[in-house]
Design a protein around this motif. Sequence first.
Motif, PDB file in Angstrom:
ATOM      1  N   PRO A 187       0.882  -1.215  -0.192  1.00 22.57           N
ATOM      2  CA  PRO A 187      -0.108  -0.029  -0.052  1.00 22.57           C
ATOM      3  C   PRO A 187       0.882   1.194   0.051  1.00 22.57           C
ATOM      4  O   PRO A 187       1.894   1.248   0.640  1.00 22.57           O
ATOM      5  CB  PRO A 187      -0.793  -0.041   1.139  1.00 22.57           C
ATOM      6  CG  PRO A 187      -1.138  -1.818   1.619  1.00 22.57           C
ATOM      7  CD  PRO A 187       0.297  -2.191   0.952  1.00 22.57           C
ATOM      8  N   HIS A 188       0.255   2.387  -0.562  1.00 18.65           N
ATOM      9  CA  HIS A 188       0.988   3.607  -0.510  1.00 18.65           C
ATOM     10  C   HIS A 188       0.038   4.849  -0.635  1.00 18.65           C
ATOM     11  O   HIS A 188      -1.286   4.469  -0.927  1.00 18.65           O
ATOM     12  CB  HIS A 188       1.693   3.652  -1.861  1.00 18.65           C
ATOM     13  CG  HIS A 188       0.963   3.711  -3.157  1.00 18.65           C
ATOM     14  ND1 HIS A 188       0.490   2.631  -3.744  1.00 18.65           N
ATOM     15  CD2 HIS A 188       0.379   4.417  -4.027  1.00 18.65           C
ATOM     16  CE1 HIS A 188      -0.013   2.652  -4.860  1.00 18.65           C
ATOM     17  NE2 HIS A 188      -0.321   3.988  -4.847  1.00 18.65           N
ATOM     18  N   ARG A 189       0.399   5.993  -0.491  1.00 16.69           N
ATOM     19  CA  ARG A 189      -0.486   7.178  -0.522  1.00 16.69           C
ATOM     20  C   ARG A 189      -0.796   7.793  -1.718  1.00 16.69           C
ATOM     21  O   ARG A 189       0.339   7.973  -2.314  1.00 16.69           O
ATOM     22  CB  ARG A 189      -0.159   8.154   0.530  1.00 16.69           C
ATOM     23  CG  ARG A 189      -0.056   7.678   2.079  1.00 16.69           C
ATOM     24  CD  ARG A 189      -1.429   7.746   2.656  1.00 16.69           C
ATOM     25  NE  ARG A 189      -1.369   7.455   4.117  1.00 16.69           N
ATOM     26  CZ  ARG A 189      -2.260   7.192   4.806  1.00 16.69           C
ATOM     27  NH1 ARG A 189      -3.703   7.522   4.309  1.00 16.69           N
ATOM     28  NH2 ARG A 189      -2.383   6.725   5.961  1.00 16.69           N
ATOM     29  N   ASN A 190      -1.936   7.873  -2.211  1.00 17.22           N
ATOM     30  CA  ASN A 190      -2.272   8.399  -3.482  1.00 17.22           C
ATOM     31  C   ASN A 190      -2.098   9.741  -3.318  1.00 17.22           C
ATOM     32  O   ASN A 190      -1.921  10.729  -2.329  1.00 17.22           O
ATOM     33  CB  ASN A 190      -3.448   8.042  -4.280  1.00 17.22           C
ATOM     34  CG  ASN A 190      -4.691   8.429  -3.424  1.00 17.22           C
ATOM     35  OD1 ASN A 190      -4.682   9.137  -2.417  1.00 17.22           O
ATOM     36  ND2 ASN A 190      -5.782   7.667  -3.809  1.00 17.22           N
ATOM     37  N   SER A 191      -2.367  10.729  -4.599  1.00 17.24           N
ATOM     38  CA  SER A 191      -2.353  12.158  -4.486  1.00 17.24           C
ATOM     39  C   SER A 191      -3.401  12.855  -3.657  1.00 17.24           C
ATOM     40  O   SER A 191      -3.472  13.993  -3.268  1.00 17.24           O
ATOM     41  CB  SER A 191      -2.581  12.671  -5.827  1.00 17.24           C
ATOM     42  OG  SER A 191      -3.855  12.275  -6.701  1.00 17.24           O
ATOM     43  N   SER A 192      -4.399  12.038  -3.147  1.00 22.00           N
ATOM     44  CA  SER A 192      -5.666  12.513  -2.391  1.00 22.00           C
ATOM     45  C   SER A 192      -5.069  12.147  -0.685  1.00 22.00           C
ATOM     46  O   SER A 192      -5.935  12.099   0.186  1.00 22.00           O
ATOM     47  CB  SER A 192      -6.935  11.777  -2.655  1.00 22.00           C
ATOM     48  OG  SER A 192      -7.024  12.414  -3.768  1.00 22.00           O
ATOM     49  N   ASP A 193      -3.814  11.341  -0.583  1.00 24.62           N
ATOM     50  CA  ASP A 193      -3.365  11.157   0.584  1.00 24.62           C
ATOM     51  C   ASP A 193      -4.130  10.002   1.059  1.00 24.62           C
ATOM     52  O   ASP A 193      -4.363   9.594   2.498  1.00 24.62           O
ATOM     53  CB  ASP A 193      -3.403  12.191   1.726  1.00 24.62           C
ATOM     54  CG  ASP A 193      -2.623  12.022   2.848  1.00 24.62           C
ATOM     55  OD1 ASP A 193      -1.420  11.360   2.642  1.00 24.62           O
ATOM     56  OD2 ASP A 193      -2.853  12.280   4.231  1.00 24.62           O
ATOM     57  N   GLN A 194      -4.880   8.991   0.486  1.00 25.27           N
ATOM     58  CA  GLN A 194      -5.769   8.143   0.819  1.00 25.27           C
ATOM     59  C   GLN A 194      -4.765   6.831   0.388  1.00 25.27           C
ATOM     60  O   GLN A 194      -3.980   6.494  -0.505  1.00 25.27           O
ATOM     61  CB  GLN A 194      -6.954   7.899  -0.023  1.00 25.27           C
ATOM     62  CG  GLN A 194      -7.817   6.676   0.197  1.00 25.27           C
ATOM     63  CD  GLN A 194      -8.963   6.757  -0.746  1.00 25.27           C
ATOM     64  OE1 GLN A 194      -9.017   6.797  -1.810  1.00 25.27           O
ATOM     65  NE2 GLN A 194     -10.156   6.204  -0.048  1.00 25.27           N
ATOM     66  N   LEU A 195      -4.564   6.054   1.712  1.00 23.95           N
ATOM     67  CA  LEU A 195      -3.872   4.592   1.402  1.00 23.95           C
ATOM     68  C   LEU A 195      -4.652   3.789   0.688  1.00 23.95           C
ATOM     69  O   LEU A 195      -5.846   3.249   0.732  1.00 23.95           O
ATOM     70  CB  LEU A 195      -3.849   3.983   2.853  1.00 23.95           C
ATOM     71  CG  LEU A 195      -2.578   3.262   3.143  1.00 23.95           C
ATOM     72  CD1 LEU A 195      -1.236   3.784   2.696  1.00 23.95           C
ATOM     73  CD2 LEU A 195      -2.598   2.427   4.500  1.00 23.95           C
ATOM     74  N   VAL A 196      -4.037   3.295  -0.653  1.00 27.23           N
ATOM     75  CA  VAL A 196      -4.399   2.489  -1.643  1.00 27.23           C
ATOM     76  C   VAL A 196      -3.457   1.379  -1.901  1.00 27.23           C
ATOM     77  O   VAL A 196      -2.231   1.412  -1.781  1.00 27.23           O
ATOM     78  CB  VAL A 196      -4.789   3.309  -2.966  1.00 27.23           C
ATOM     79  CG1 VAL A 196      -5.778   4.457  -2.638  1.00 27.23           C
ATOM     80  CG2 VAL A 196      -3.497   3.862  -3.556  1.00 27.23           C
ATOM     81  N   THR A 197      -3.949   0.605  -2.609  1.00 26.62           N
ATOM     82  CA  THR A 197      -2.979  -0.650  -3.157  1.00 26.62           C
ATOM     83  C   THR A 197      -3.522  -1.065  -4.556  1.00 26.62           C
ATOM     84  O   THR A 197      -4.502  -0.818  -4.897  1.00 26.62           O
ATOM     85  CB  THR A 197      -2.882  -1.866  -2.220  1.00 26.62           C
ATOM     86  OG1 THR A 197      -2.004  -2.804  -2.639  1.00 26.62           O
ATOM     87  CG2 THR A 197      -4.196  -2.405  -2.164  1.00 26.62           C
ATOM     88  N   PRO A 211      -9.032   1.300  -2.361  1.00 25.39           N
ATOM     89  CA  PRO A 211      -8.559   1.726  -1.101  1.00 25.39           C
ATOM     90  C   PRO A 211      -8.518   0.644   0.075  1.00 25.39           C
ATOM     91  O   PRO A 211      -9.070  -0.433   0.137  1.00 25.39           O
ATOM     92  CB  PRO A 211      -9.829   2.719  -0.676  1.00 25.39           C
ATOM     93  CG  PRO A 211     -10.394   2.670  -2.065  1.00 25.39           C
ATOM     94  CD  PRO A 211     -10.245   1.667  -2.807  1.00 25.39           C
ATOM     95  N   VAL A 212      -7.371   0.635   0.811  1.00 25.73           N
ATOM     96  CA  VAL A 212      -6.916  -0.328   1.780  1.00 25.73           C
ATOM     97  C   VAL A 212      -8.294  -0.531   2.788  1.00 25.73           C
ATOM     98  O   VAL A 212      -8.583  -1.679   3.120  1.00 25.73           O
ATOM     99  CB  VAL A 212      -6.060   0.137   2.636  1.00 25.73           C
ATOM    100  CG1 VAL A 212      -5.600  -0.895   3.947  1.00 25.73           C
ATOM    101  CG2 VAL A 212      -4.543   0.114   1.686  1.00 25.73           C
ATOM    102  N   THR A 273      -5.883  -4.621  12.395  1.00 24.71           N
ATOM    103  CA  THR A 273      -4.553  -4.341  11.752  1.00 24.71           C
ATOM    104  C   THR A 273      -4.170  -5.327  10.779  1.00 24.71           C
ATOM    105  O   THR A 273      -4.653  -6.338  10.821  1.00 24.71           O
ATOM    106  CB  THR A 273      -3.809  -4.821  13.067  1.00 24.71           C
ATOM    107  OG1 THR A 273      -3.780  -3.955  14.181  1.00 24.71           O
ATOM    108  CG2 THR A 273      -2.205  -4.381  12.627  1.00 24.71           C
ATOM    109  N   LEU A 274      -3.711  -4.778   9.782  1.00 24.93           N
ATOM    110  CA  LEU A 274      -3.420  -5.528   8.439  1.00 24.93           C
ATOM    111  C   LEU A 274      -2.045  -5.431   8.022  1.00 24.93           C
ATOM    112  O   LEU A 274      -1.122  -4.633   8.457  1.00 24.93           O
ATOM    113  CB  LEU A 274      -4.180  -4.823   7.214  1.00 24.93           C
ATOM    114  CG  LEU A 274      -5.773  -5.121   7.032  1.00 24.93           C
ATOM    115  CD1 LEU A 274      -6.508  -4.368   8.106  1.00 24.93           C
ATOM    116  CD2 LEU A 274      -6.046  -4.233   5.655  1.00 24.93           C
ATOM    117  N   ASP A 275      -1.694  -6.494   7.325  1.00 27.77           N
ATOM    118  CA  ASP A 275      -0.200  -6.507   6.789  1.00 27.77           C
ATOM    119  C   ASP A 275      -0.321  -6.287   5.369  1.00 27.77           C
ATOM    120  O   ASP A 275      -1.229  -5.607   4.975  1.00 27.77           O
ATOM    121  CB  ASP A 275       0.380  -8.034   6.980  1.00 27.77           C
ATOM    122  CG  ASP A 275      -0.360  -9.079   6.000  1.00 27.77           C
ATOM    123  OD1 ASP A 275      -1.078  -8.756   5.203  1.00 27.77           O
ATOM    124  OD2 ASP A 275      -0.040 -10.468   6.482  1.00 27.77           O
ATOM    125  N   ALA A 276       1.085  -6.145   4.651  1.00 24.51           N
ATOM    126  CA  ALA A 276       1.033  -5.590   3.550  1.00 24.51           C
ATOM    127  C   ALA A 276       0.216  -6.197   2.320  1.00 24.51           C
ATOM    128  O   ALA A 276       0.124  -5.730   1.428  1.00 24.51           O
ATOM    129  CB  ALA A 276       2.592  -5.655   2.910  1.00 24.51           C
TER     130      ALA A 276
END
Length: 284
Positions: A187-197, A211-212, A273-276
């Motif tokens: 997961p990473h942050r997109n341009s809207s600061d949303q955690l996505v994968t 979205p995560v 709590t989630l893993d990668a």
Amino acid sequence: MTDDDPDTLPPSEAFALFADETRVAIVEALAERTTAEGNDGLSFTELRRAVGVRDAGQFNYHLSKLRDRFVVKRDEKYYPRYAVLRLVGAIREGSFTERTELRSETLEYDCPGCDRSLTGTYEDGFVKMECDEHDMLFQTSVPPQAAAGRSVSEIVAFANEETQHHIQKAIDGTCFICSGPMCIDKPHRNSSDQLVTELGCESCWLQMHLPVTASVIRHPAVVSYFYERGIDVRTVPVLSFDFVWDDLTEVVSEEPYRIRVDVGEASDAPTLTLDAELNVVDIE
């Protein structure tokens, strides 16, 4: 060609075999004999009559083209292979044979970003949920057979439940298009600061941007939490949940990688709590 033939038939050759209407009729007739209890099969004569071909020689020619890759013969009866059942299902769903006209309807759901009413549209096998301010919020395919007799709102409801199943299947590691293995990016942050994968199939074209927070919609702890509040998560569009749209997530550890997802602000709201790879490893 025999049952022991290890060679893979090229897709172009496989589809070419069904360019003839008689062969399509053969597999449809065999598929119609399949029930939950099994398949009784059809003799050569029964199958020829079901298809409606008088010339036995001509019929045998077409039938031989389908053996043994798609049709098998046992004890003087013919049976469809699994590939035939999948093929007939694809034919009957209408995606290859029917076109759908544009239908539009104001939905009972509001845009989570601005509270405006969302518009639902269905055209060319795709259903969309759109907002005048935020453009398209959701889109997925719905076969004509599934859309037949349903309002746009009902198509949206159908699509939402299917999408939830698809998300869960992809997270579990199986592509819902071709059943190939799925890989999940960190997961990473997109341009809207949303955690996505991103989830991608290693066998076909499928790519999912997710979205995560959406990955936990069908988790038992989340389902139970909302059910106790009179909400069936299966009936609500994924993006309509505040915790999904507001992205109540936090990366709490890089090694090992861990993500904290708050399902709500109430004191009894579960925290997952989630893993990668989006596996739930802890619940509070």
